[in-house]
Design an enzyme around this catalytic site. Structure first.
Site, PDB file in Angstrom:
ATOM      1  N   ASP A  50       0.820  -1.206   0.000  1.00 57.17           N
ATOM      2  CA  ASP A  50       0.000   0.000   0.000  1.00 57.17           C
ATOM      3  C   ASP A  50       0.858   1.263   0.000  1.00 57.17           C
ATOM      4  O   ASP A  50       2.029   1.245   0.377  1.00 57.17           O
ATOM      5  CB  ASP A  50      -0.888   0.024   1.252  1.00 57.17           C
ATOM      6  CG  ASP A  50      -1.952  -1.063   1.240  1.00 57.17           C
ATOM      7  OD1 ASP A  50      -1.984  -1.880   0.300  1.00 57.17           O
ATOM      8  OD2 ASP A  50      -2.752  -1.092   2.194  1.00 57.17           O
ATOM      9  N   ASP A  51       0.204   2.351  -0.370  1.00 49.11           N
ATOM     10  CA  ASP A  51       0.700   3.730  -0.191  1.00 49.11           C
ATOM     11  C   ASP A  51       1.791   4.152  -1.180  1.00 49.11           C
ATOM     12  O   ASP A  51       2.413   5.193  -1.001  1.00 49.11           O
ATOM     13  CB  ASP A  51       1.187   3.986   1.253  1.00 49.11           C
ATOM     14  CG  ASP A  51       0.083   3.811   2.278  1.00 49.11           C
ATOM     15  OD1 ASP A  51      -1.070   3.548   1.879  1.00 49.11           O
ATOM     16  OD2 ASP A  51       0.369   3.921   3.478  1.00 49.11           O
ATOM     17  N   HIS A 101      -6.326   3.161  -3.899  1.00 50.61           N
ATOM     18  CA  HIS A 101      -6.195   3.353  -2.447  1.00 50.61           C
ATOM     19  C   HIS A 101      -6.548   4.808  -2.103  1.00 50.61           C
ATOM     20  O   HIS A 101      -6.035   5.347  -1.136  1.00 50.61           O
ATOM     21  CB  HIS A 101      -4.772   3.001  -2.025  1.00 50.61           C
ATOM     22  CG  HIS A 101      -4.574   2.735  -0.566  1.00 50.61           C
ATOM     23  ND1 HIS A 101      -5.456   2.008   0.208  1.00 50.61           N
ATOM     24  CD2 HIS A 101      -3.570   3.110   0.297  1.00 50.61           C
ATOM     25  CE1 HIS A 101      -5.003   1.942   1.457  1.00 50.61           C
ATOM     26  NE2 HIS A 101      -3.869   2.613   1.539  1.00 50.61           N
ATOM     27  N   HIS A 105      -5.596   9.478   0.645  1.00 47.91           N
ATOM     28  CA  HIS A 105      -5.466   8.614   1.825  1.00 47.91           C
ATOM     29  C   HIS A 105      -6.163   9.169   3.068  1.00 47.91           C
ATOM     30  O   HIS A 105      -5.594   9.211   4.166  1.00 47.91           O
ATOM     31  CB  HIS A 105      -3.980   8.353   2.125  1.00 47.91           C
ATOM     32  CG  HIS A 105      -3.728   7.059   2.853  1.00 47.91           C
ATOM     33  ND1 HIS A 105      -3.834   6.954   4.228  1.00 47.91           N
ATOM     34  CD2 HIS A 105      -3.374   5.835   2.429  1.00 47.91           C
ATOM     35  CE1 HIS A 105      -3.542   5.720   4.596  1.00 47.91           C
ATOM     36  NE2 HIS A 105      -3.269   5.015   3.523  1.00 47.91           N
ATOM     37  N   HIS A 210       3.737  -2.207   3.102  1.00 44.96           N
ATOM     38  CA  HIS A 210       3.732  -0.842   2.543  1.00 44.96           C
ATOM     39  C   HIS A 210       5.041  -0.566   1.813  1.00 44.96           C
ATOM     40  O   HIS A 210       6.106  -0.652   2.423  1.00 44.96           O
ATOM     41  CB  HIS A 210       3.541   0.172   3.670  1.00 44.96           C
ATOM     42  CG  HIS A 210       2.207   0.032   4.345  1.00 44.96           C
ATOM     43  ND1 HIS A 210       1.943  -0.993   5.231  1.00 44.96           N
ATOM     44  CD2 HIS A 210       1.072   0.753   4.226  1.00 44.96           C
ATOM     45  CE1 HIS A 210       0.681  -0.887   5.631  1.00 44.96           C
ATOM     46  NE2 HIS A 210       0.129   0.163   5.038  1.00 44.96           N
TER      47      HIS A 210
HETATM   48 ZN    ZN Z   1      -2.641   3.069   3.159  1.00 44.64          ZN
END
Ligand code: ZN
Length: 254
Positions: A50-51, A101, A105, A210
């Protein structure tokens, strides 16, 4: 206006505060809409990151995954996709899946339906501009959902994805702290092969790591890479296959 204050069904759910909290944050909860949280075989492991995209980490991660013929799923932040579209193209070109995503955020638990739609659409546009087609998977930031997050994602054509294991690799801890927190994956494989030698009927892990930081580009993810350097050969030797979410839920042809 805060929609929690005006929506009748939401108000009723708030009265059942325990159930609401469960539905909002528990990764396996289906209360606020269906979400995939595991693979359909103990032999399949889905790695999710993620991210990102993150120019300081994602290229190294792509090389590491290639070494083990591992396909992963990347949940991207729209505003970073706009800054590094070539890295997103590279990720998809190497056989990985990408997912939405959100654009910035936020914690969607407190977002109105309009805000949720804007966050998903902006990220969707960014990925479509980079890759030519929209993503199919969505993961809410922090895993937080309210009653309209997943219905809106589905309306936009997404399947929601959560996880079985969230080891907390964003914490500023050494790799020696992170590595043992991934142990449950190996333990499950060993247990499932003892229980059922042909592994039918079980399920496998969806790991949430991540490669980026939602606070900004170029977040330090050295410990995540180090933990994967440790585990990828061990997981491979246990017979795990590293598959994207699409593959994780696909039933094999008989
Ligand atoms: Zn995230």
């Amino acid at each position: 206006m805060n929609p929690w204050l005006i929506e009748g069904p939401a108000a009723a759910l708030l009265a059942a505060a325990g159930i609401t909290a469960y539905g909002a944050v528990y990764p396996r909860s289906q209360i606020f809409g269906p979400a995939i949280w595991r693979t359909n075989s103990p032999r399949k492991l889905t790695l999710t990151f993620d991210d990102g995209p993150n120019p300081s980490t994602t290229p190294k991660l792509l090389d590491l995954l290639d070494r083990y013929n591992a396909k992963a799923t990347f949940f991207l932040i729209g505003r970073f996709v706009r800054e590094c579209p070539d890295l997103v193209k590279e990720t998809a070109a190497r056989g990985h899946a990408v997912g939405n995503h959100t654009e910035t955020h936020p914690n969607l638990l407190w977002s109105s339906p309009t805000q949720v739609r804007i966050e998903l659409r902006l990220c969707q546009d960014a990925i479509r501009n980079a890759l030519g087609s929209p993503p199919k998977w969505f993961r809410p930031p922090y895993g937080k959902r309210n009653p309209w997050v997943i219905p809106i994602a589905r309306e936009l054509g997404y399947r929601a994805a959560m996880w079985t294991l969230l080891p907390g690799d964003w914490r500023e801890k050494p790799a020696e702290w992170l590595i043992p927190r991934l142990q449950p994956i190996a333990d499950r494989v060993v247990k499932s092969s003892k229980r059922d030698s042909d592994s039918r009927g079980g399920w496998g892990d969806v790991l949430c790591l991540h490669d980026g930081s939602h606070r900004g580009l170029n977040g330090d993810r050295t410990r995540t890479l180090a933990a994967l350097e440790h585990w990828l050969p061990r997981w491979r030797d246990l017979g795990l296959e590293f598959v994207t979410l699409d593959e994780a839920v696909r039933t094999p042809a008989l």
